[in-house]
Scaffold this motif. Structure first.
Motif, PDB file in Angstrom:
ATOM      1  N   SER A 125      41.481  35.926  37.941  1.00  0.00           N
ATOM      2  CA  SER A 125      41.023  36.801  36.866  1.00  0.00           C
ATOM      3  C   SER A 125      40.033  37.836  37.380  1.00  0.00           C
ATOM      4  O   SER A 125      40.082  39.014  36.996  1.00  0.00           O
ATOM      5  CB  SER A 125      40.383  35.975  35.741  1.00  0.00           C
ATOM      6  OG  SER A 125      41.317  35.079  35.175  1.00  0.00           O
ATOM      7  N   ILE A 126      39.140  37.366  38.285  1.00  0.00           N
ATOM      8  CA  ILE A 126      38.176  38.302  38.873  1.00  0.00           C
ATOM      9  C   ILE A 126      38.895  39.370  39.679  1.00  0.00           C
ATOM     10  O   ILE A 126      38.543  40.548  39.647  1.00  0.00           O
ATOM     11  CB  ILE A 126      37.152  37.550  39.737  1.00  0.00           C
ATOM     12  CG1 ILE A 126      36.261  36.656  38.857  1.00  0.00           C
ATOM     13  CG2 ILE A 126      36.304  38.520  40.544  1.00  0.00           C
ATOM     14  CD1 ILE A 126      35.298  35.806  39.643  1.00  0.00           C
ATOM     15  N   TYR A 127      39.935  38.974  40.400  1.00  0.00           N
ATOM     16  CA  TYR A 127      40.681  39.925  41.219  1.00  0.00           C
ATOM     17  C   TYR A 127      41.331  41.003  40.342  1.00  0.00           C
ATOM     18  O   TYR A 127      41.266  42.185  40.639  1.00  0.00           O
ATOM     19  CB  TYR A 127      41.735  39.184  42.032  1.00  0.00           C
ATOM     20  CG  TYR A 127      42.651  40.094  42.811  1.00  0.00           C
ATOM     21  CD1 TYR A 127      42.206  40.730  43.967  1.00  0.00           C
ATOM     22  CD2 TYR A 127      43.949  40.326  42.379  1.00  0.00           C
ATOM     23  CE1 TYR A 127      43.039  41.581  44.663  1.00  0.00           C
ATOM     24  CE2 TYR A 127      44.790  41.168  43.082  1.00  0.00           C
ATOM     25  CZ  TYR A 127      44.334  41.796  44.229  1.00  0.00           C
ATOM     26  OH  TYR A 127      45.172  42.638  44.915  1.00  0.00           O
ATOM     27  N   HIS A 128      41.969  40.556  39.235  1.00  0.00           N
ATOM     28  CA  HIS A 128      42.600  41.530  38.353  1.00  0.00           C
ATOM     29  C   HIS A 128      41.574  42.448  37.694  1.00  0.00           C
ATOM     30  O   HIS A 128      41.818  43.652  37.525  1.00  0.00           O
ATOM     31  CB  HIS A 128      43.418  40.803  37.274  1.00  0.00           C
ATOM     32  CG  HIS A 128      44.666  40.169  37.808  1.00  0.00           C
ATOM     33  ND1 HIS A 128      45.680  40.890  38.377  1.00  0.00           N
ATOM     34  CD2 HIS A 128      45.053  38.857  37.860  1.00  0.00           C
ATOM     35  CE1 HIS A 128      46.662  40.064  38.756  1.00  0.00           C
ATOM     36  NE2 HIS A 128      46.292  38.828  38.457  1.00  0.00           N
ATOM     37  N   ASN A 165      38.854  47.777  37.442  1.00  0.00           N
ATOM     38  CA  ASN A 165      37.644  48.579  37.626  1.00  0.00           C
ATOM     39  C   ASN A 165      37.826  49.631  38.709  1.00  0.00           C
ATOM     40  O   ASN A 165      37.324  50.760  38.586  1.00  0.00           O
ATOM     41  CB  ASN A 165      36.462  47.675  37.973  1.00  0.00           C
ATOM     42  CG  ASN A 165      35.985  46.855  36.791  1.00  0.00           C
ATOM     43  OD1 ASN A 165      36.249  47.210  35.648  1.00  0.00           O
ATOM     44  ND2 ASN A 165      35.297  45.761  37.059  1.00  0.00           N
ATOM     45  N   GLU A 166      38.543  49.271  39.769  1.00  0.00           N
ATOM     46  CA  GLU A 166      38.807  50.240  40.833  1.00  0.00           C
ATOM     47  C   GLU A 166      39.633  51.406  40.303  1.00  0.00           C
ATOM     48  O   GLU A 166      39.376  52.571  40.629  1.00  0.00           O
ATOM     49  CB  GLU A 166      39.526  49.565  41.995  1.00  0.00           C
ATOM     50  CG  GLU A 166      38.637  48.635  42.810  1.00  0.00           C
ATOM     51  CD  GLU A 166      39.399  47.946  43.925  1.00  0.00           C
ATOM     52  OE1 GLU A 166      40.638  48.176  44.025  1.00  0.00           O
ATOM     53  OE2 GLU A 166      38.780  47.202  44.703  1.00  0.00           O
ATOM     54  N   LYS A 167      40.639  51.089  39.480  1.00  0.00           N
ATOM     55  CA  LYS A 167      41.453  52.160  38.896  1.00  0.00           C
ATOM     56  C   LYS A 167      40.617  53.032  37.960  1.00  0.00           C
ATOM     57  O   LYS A 167      40.749  54.268  37.957  1.00  0.00           O
ATOM     58  CB  LYS A 167      42.633  51.565  38.151  1.00  0.00           C
ATOM     59  CG  LYS A 167      43.664  50.897  39.057  1.00  0.00           C
ATOM     60  CD  LYS A 167      44.818  50.321  38.236  1.00  0.00           C
ATOM     61  CE  LYS A 167      45.848  49.653  39.140  1.00  0.00           C
ATOM     62  NZ  LYS A 167      46.960  49.052  38.358  1.00  0.00           N
ATOM     63  N   ALA A 168      39.745  52.388  37.136  1.00  0.00           N
ATOM     64  CA  ALA A 168      38.894  53.158  36.226  1.00  0.00           C
ATOM     65  C   ALA A 168      37.928  54.042  37.004  1.00  0.00           C
ATOM     66  O   ALA A 168      37.715  55.212  36.660  1.00  0.00           O
ATOM     67  CB  ALA A 168      38.129  52.215  35.296  1.00  0.00           C
ATOM     68  N   ARG A 169      37.344  53.489  38.088  1.00  0.00           N
ATOM     69  CA  ARG A 169      36.444  54.282  38.924  1.00  0.00           C
ATOM     70  C   ARG A 169      37.187  55.445  39.567  1.00  0.00           C
ATOM     71  O   ARG A 169      36.657  56.555  39.697  1.00  0.00           O
ATOM     72  CB  ARG A 169      35.793  53.411  39.991  1.00  0.00           C
ATOM     73  CG  ARG A 169      34.673  52.513  39.475  1.00  0.00           C
ATOM     74  CD  ARG A 169      33.754  52.099  40.617  1.00  0.00           C
ATOM     75  NE  ARG A 169      34.484  51.424  41.672  1.00  0.00           N
ATOM     76  CZ  ARG A 169      34.677  50.101  41.743  1.00  0.00           C
ATOM     77  NH1 ARG A 169      34.193  49.310  40.785  1.00  0.00           N
ATOM     78  NH2 ARG A 169      35.330  49.577  42.745  1.00  0.00           N
ATOM     79  N   GLY A 170      38.414  55.183  39.962  1.00  0.00           N
ATOM     80  CA  GLY A 170      39.209  56.248  40.555  1.00  0.00           C
ATOM     81  C   GLY A 170      39.463  57.382  39.570  1.00  0.00           C
ATOM     82  O   GLY A 170      39.378  58.568  39.925  1.00  0.00           O
ATOM     83  N   ARG A 171      39.791  57.007  38.315  1.00  0.00           N
ATOM     84  CA  ARG A 171      40.009  58.037  37.302  1.00  0.00           C
ATOM     85  C   ARG A 171      38.725  58.815  37.023  1.00  0.00           C
ATOM     86  O   ARG A 171      38.741  60.048  36.903  1.00  0.00           O
ATOM     87  CB  ARG A 171      40.535  57.403  36.008  1.00  0.00           C
ATOM     88  CG  ARG A 171      41.958  56.898  36.101  1.00  0.00           C
ATOM     89  CD  ARG A 171      42.518  56.583  34.738  1.00  0.00           C
ATOM     90  NE  ARG A 171      41.791  55.510  34.070  1.00  0.00           N
ATOM     91  CZ  ARG A 171      42.111  54.215  34.176  1.00  0.00           C
ATOM     92  NH1 ARG A 171      43.164  53.850  34.906  1.00  0.00           N
ATOM     93  NH2 ARG A 171      41.408  53.305  33.537  1.00  0.00           N
ATOM     94  N   LEU A 172      37.595  58.080  36.889  1.00  0.00           N
ATOM     95  CA  LEU A 172      36.324  58.757  36.648  1.00  0.00           C
ATOM     96  C   LEU A 172      35.941  59.656  37.820  1.00  0.00           C
ATOM     97  O   LEU A 172      35.438  60.769  37.627  1.00  0.00           O
ATOM     98  CB  LEU A 172      35.215  57.728  36.394  1.00  0.00           C
ATOM     99  CG  LEU A 172      35.311  56.945  35.086  1.00  0.00           C
ATOM    100  CD1 LEU A 172      34.228  55.873  35.034  1.00  0.00           C
ATOM    101  CD2 LEU A 172      35.182  57.872  33.883  1.00  0.00           C
TER     102      LEU A 172
END
Length: 434
Positions: free
Chosen positions: A77-80, A85-92
């Protein structure tokens, strides 16, 4: 955790307890075997918890460690969550990069300041227009980099309705316009625009008006002189020409007044501050203006009253202040019906010094108020012609007040009269000893 894992957890606990009881049946030490089994199970969970803690502390950016059972589900769950979060940070980050690229392409400087006026971020144009340097200027106060006293006064005042025009701190030949907007927790967004071309065009207009006004004075003086000579010898003039000559002299006088006002405006615009800056006794100045206004009123019967603080002086040019204040008072006389009331008041409070000229005239419609200080703007052209106005009086008042760090406030109601109030900051006040 889903229901399948709840069932799996319960089954593992039952299996552990069942195994411990079976082993206790064989050995006869039920309590010890059960305690050892539960302690072992607890130690295993503590070990997994320590793995999680070590990963969070040492390698939070790496994938979580492998596990099985309940902890395998936790790590998974932590990995997902980490991947989301990585994808959200990438978009931001992509949005931030696009904003930075777009602001970097702007020719106007964009500068972000904190509540204290310290630099947080700026675009490439700010380095060109203001000479900011990355990264050494980060965290510096903007007042340390734009050292003009007018900018510091403008920034500290906290009222940013009007922009501020100043020479560039990098190139004195370049003219900049500063716009400041407050947002968030009293933070500041400052836009700086190069208005050198507009400033040059405005200067050309001023020079043109000043030069034309100056050049017209000589021929107008000659024409007026000959008209005056002809009228002084009116008996030798054909009676048919008497009225045309009188009208020519009247219109020549109006042109002379117009040229004088244009030259005065050009003089006021030439510098930012009066050269003869000293404390002026406003009460005595207003008394003189009141007497002149009473003479201007003549037999029209205006009731002019004066209320002035005799201990309050104002720093500035007496000639310029007389021009501005007399414009306001004489306008009140011109546009107030016969036997009307005009009240002049000079006082000070915690906001600064104030001069108010209140009349009981016809009043002005609200739609005209924002434009009254524009050059040649007339509420009623026929009324202005009757009073002999040039349309420049309030423009002169505005420029005199700007040179004395003041502002003009106009309030009026049709049929109720008007009030023109000049506001000056406390820094311009001087208290005369009691």
């Amino acid at each position: 955790m889903n229901n399948n894992w709840r069932g799996a957890l319960v089954r593992r606990l039952l299996l552990l307890v069942g195994g411990c009881l079976l082993l206790g049946l064989l050995t006869g030490a039920y309590a010890w075997i059960l305690a050892i089994g539960l302690a072992t199970y607890l130690c295993w969970h503590l070990g997994q918890l320590l793995r999680l803690h070590r990963w969070l502390k040492e390698q939070p950016d790496e994938p979580p460690p492998d596990g099985y059972g309940l902890w395998g589900e936790v790590f998974d769950s932590i990995y997902h969550l980490q991947r989301r979060n990585e994808k959200a940070r990438g978009r931001l980050q992509a949005v931030i990069d696009r904003v930075q690229e777009s602001t970097a392409a702007l020719k106007d400087a964009v500068i972000m300041l904190d509540s204290q006026g310290n630099l947080e971020w700026w675009n490439r144009a700010a380095e060109t227009l203001l000479g900011l340097k990355t990264p050494q200027d980060s965290g510096q106060s903007i007042s340390n980099l734009v050292r003009d006293p007018r900018f510091k006064e403008y920034f500290d005042k906290g009222s940013y309705q009007e922009p501020l025009d100043l020479p560039s701190p990098v190139n004195g030949n370049r003219r900049l316009q500063f716009h400041i907007t407050q947002y968030g927790n009293r933070e500041h967004l400052m836009l700086v625009r190069d208005v050198t071309r507009i400033h040059q065009l405005e200067q050309m207009r001023k020079d043109f008006v000043a030069n034309v006004s100056h050049e017209l004075r000589t021929p107008l003086t000659v024409i007026s002189g000959y008209l005056e000579t002809l009228l002084d010898n009116v008996e030798a003039v054909n009676p048919r020409w008497l009225r045309p000559l009188q009208q020519m002299q009247q219109q020549g006088g109006r042109m002379q007044n117009l040229l004088n006002d244009l030259l005065l405006l050009a003089k006021l615009e030439a510098t930012d501050y009066p050269s003869d800056n000293h404390p002026v006794a406003i009460d005595l100045l207003l008394l003189s203006i009141k007497n002149d206004a009473q003479a201007l009123s003549g037999d029209r019967g205006h009731r002019i009253s004066l209320e002035a603080d005799a201990h309050l002086k104002l720093k500035g040019s007496e000639a310029e202040l007389r021009s501005a204040f007399s414009n306001l008072v004489f306008n009140a006389v011109k546009y107030t019906p016969d036997e009307g009331q005009i009240h002049i008041r000079w006082w000070a409070d915690e906001q600064g010094a104030h001069l108010a000229v209140q009349d009981s005239g016809l009043g002005i419609e609200a739609k005209h108020l924002p434009r009254l200080t524009e050059r040649f703007y007339r509420v009623d052209s026929s009324r202005a012609s009757n009073t002999g106005g040039t349309g420049l009086g309030l423009a002169i008042v505005k420029h005199v007040l700007l040179r004395h760090r003041g502002r003009l406030e106009i309030s009026s109601r049709l049929g109720k009269g008007s009030t023109f109030t000049c506001h000056f900051p406390g820094s311009q006040m001087v208290r005369r000893p009691q």
